[in-house]
Design a protein around this motif. Structure first.
Motif, PDB file in Angstrom:
ATOM      1  N   VAL A 205       0.855  -1.181   0.000  1.00  0.00           N
ATOM      2  CA  VAL A 205       0.000   0.000   0.000  1.00  0.00           C
ATOM      3  C   VAL A 205       0.895   1.236   0.000  1.00  0.00           C
ATOM      4  CG1 VAL A 205      -1.828   1.299   1.165  1.00  0.00           C
ATOM      5  CG2 VAL A 205      -1.784  -1.207   1.341  1.00  0.00           C
ATOM      6  N   VAL A 206       0.680   2.109  -0.978  1.00  0.00           N
ATOM      7  CA  VAL A 206       1.319   3.425  -0.979  1.00  0.00           C
ATOM      8  C   VAL A 206       0.215   4.439  -0.742  1.00  0.00           C
ATOM      9  CG1 VAL A 206       2.602   5.131  -2.313  1.00  0.00           C
ATOM     10  CG2 VAL A 206       3.157   2.701  -2.536  1.00  0.00           C
ATOM     11  N   TRP A 207       0.356   5.194   0.315  1.00  0.00           N
ATOM     12  CA  TRP A 207      -0.759   6.012   0.802  1.00  0.00           C
ATOM     13  C   TRP A 207      -0.254   7.388   1.208  1.00  0.00           C
ATOM     14  CZ3 TRP A 207      -1.941   7.354   6.147  1.00  0.00           C
ATOM     15  CH2 TRP A 207      -3.230   7.859   6.344  1.00  0.00           C
ATOM     16  N   SER A 208      -1.093   8.382   1.044  1.00  0.00           N
ATOM     17  CA  SER A 208      -0.790   9.701   1.594  1.00  0.00           C
ATOM     18  C   SER A 208      -2.084  10.344   2.056  1.00  0.00           C
ATOM     19  CB  SER A 208      -0.086  10.599   0.565  1.00  0.00           C
ATOM     20  OG  SER A 208      -0.997  11.078  -0.406  1.00  0.00           O
ATOM     21  N   ASN A 209      -1.935  11.307   2.950  1.00  0.00           N
ATOM     22  CA  ASN A 209      -3.085  12.026   3.486  1.00  0.00           C
ATOM     23  C   ASN A 209      -2.776  13.520   3.504  1.00  0.00           C
ATOM     24  OD1 ASN A 209      -5.724  12.012   4.990  1.00  0.00           O
ATOM     25  ND2 ASN A 209      -4.438  12.996   6.539  1.00  0.00           N
ATOM     26  N   HIS A 210      -3.636  14.279   2.867  1.00  0.00           N
ATOM     27  CA  HIS A 210      -3.518  15.746   2.865  1.00  0.00           C
ATOM     28  C   HIS A 210      -2.197  16.226   2.267  1.00  0.00           C
ATOM     29  CE1 HIS A 210      -6.715  16.231   6.306  1.00  0.00           C
ATOM     30  NE2 HIS A 210      -7.190  15.673   5.199  1.00  0.00           N
TER      31      HIS A 210
ATOM     32  N   ARG B  87       5.355   2.980  -9.624  1.00  0.00           N
ATOM     33  CA  ARG B  87       6.591   2.199  -9.537  1.00  0.00           C
ATOM     34  C   ARG B  87       6.778   1.564  -8.166  1.00  0.00           C
ATOM     35  NH1 ARG B  87       8.279   7.161 -12.103  1.00  0.00           N
ATOM     36  NH2 ARG B  87       8.619   6.832 -14.357  1.00  0.00           N
ATOM     37  N   LEU B  88       6.230   2.189  -7.141  1.00  0.00           N
ATOM     38  CA  LEU B  88       6.441   1.712  -5.776  1.00  0.00           C
ATOM     39  C   LEU B  88       5.430   0.663  -5.334  1.00  0.00           C
ATOM     40  CD1 LEU B  88       7.224   5.155  -4.086  1.00  0.00           C
ATOM     41  CD2 LEU B  88       8.822   3.243  -4.321  1.00  0.00           C
ATOM     42  N   VAL B  89       4.298   0.558  -6.021  1.00  0.00           N
ATOM     43  CA  VAL B  89       3.276  -0.413  -5.649  1.00  0.00           C
ATOM     44  C   VAL B  89       3.694  -1.809  -6.114  1.00  0.00           C
ATOM     45  CG1 VAL B  89       0.892  -1.165  -6.029  1.00  0.00           C
ATOM     46  CG2 VAL B  89       1.392   1.255  -5.615  1.00  0.00           C
TER      47      VAL B  89
END
Length: 252
Positions: free
Chosen positions: A142-147, A166-168
């Motif tokens: 999981v590649v995730w970001s918030n705000h 590329r990172l997933v």
């Protein structure tokens, strides 16, 4: 050049939300920001983000399915700030007896210094960008970001999405969550935080920066027009948008 953030009059702010205010700057992004106020902001983000960013929902929708078969996964949190959200997601995984490793990155060493106070065997914070991790050959379930999205220029948004792909890892997913700009979102945050401005949120950047973030954020059509093929925009609650890429994307 971005101008220093200042809370505009409520009626003026509501009247100008039809367009994105990409030039407004958040106080905590100022390199000269008071370090004590910055620390209080990171500390109190945990309270606000449980309601606004809903880490339990992020875990159930995007992280838990990746753990359902393997019972082990890696999550990358991009622009993690003080790290309260990934630590909350980790607590949910540990509660379920599942093995989740989290790497939290941020280009701001002040944020990473705060997040590093909470490091443990399955939570690691480092000063880095997605481009750094791509160069290192890293992959995550999981590649995730918030705000993060509302901070980015169009070129930076494109680079983040390309790096995410590329990172997933195979079978993984990329999710970038943010606020959806609207009168309801602005008025709701303004009213919900007003009673706490002189107590719980006092001495932090949360209220002014939260209002600035909404003014800087996108609408769903704006993001849909900016993303490359393979990505989609998903609406969430409350006033949330998620850019999603990868396998087994849940239906709305």
């Amino acid at each position: 050049m971005a101008r220093p953030a200042a809370e505009p009059g409520l009626l003026h702010a509501l009247a100008t939300l039809d367009r994105r205010d990409a030039d407004a700057a958040e106080l905590m992004d100022d390199p000269a920001a008071d370090p004590d106020v910055l620390d209080r902001t990171y500390h109190r983000f945990g309270i606000v983000n449980r309601l606004v960013s809903r880490p339990a929902a992020v875990y159930e929708e995007w992280v838990r399915p990746r753990l359902a078969t393997t019972h082990s996964a890696r999550l990358l949190d991009v622009g993690a700030g003080g790290g309260d959200l990934p630590r909350e997601i980790l607590r949910h995984a540990e509660r379920d007896g599942l093995r989740l490793e989290i790497v939290a990155i941020d280009p701001d060493e002040r944020a990473v210094r705060y997040a590093s106070r909470h490091e443990g065997p399955r939570f690691h914070a480092r000063v880095a960008t997605t481009a750094d991790l791509v160069a290192e050959g890293e992959t995550f379930d999981v590649v995730w970001s918030n705000h993060v999205l509302h901070h980015l220029t169009p070129a930076e948004l494109g680079a983040l999405l390309a790096d995410t792909e590329r990172l997933v890892a195979p079978g993984g997913i990329g999710v970038h969550g943010d606020i959806e700009r609207s009168v309801g979102a602005y008025l709701g945050f303004w009213a919900a935080t007003l009673p706490f401005a002189l107590n719980v949120l006092a001495g932090s950047f949360i209220r002014p920066d939260g209002l600035t973030s909404i003014r800087r954020s996108h609408t769903a059509p704006e993001l849909a027009a900016a993303i490359p093929p393979g990505w989609r925009v998903k609406r969430g609650f409350p006033s949330r948008l998620e850019l999603v890429w990868g396998s087994e994307i849940p239906d709305d």
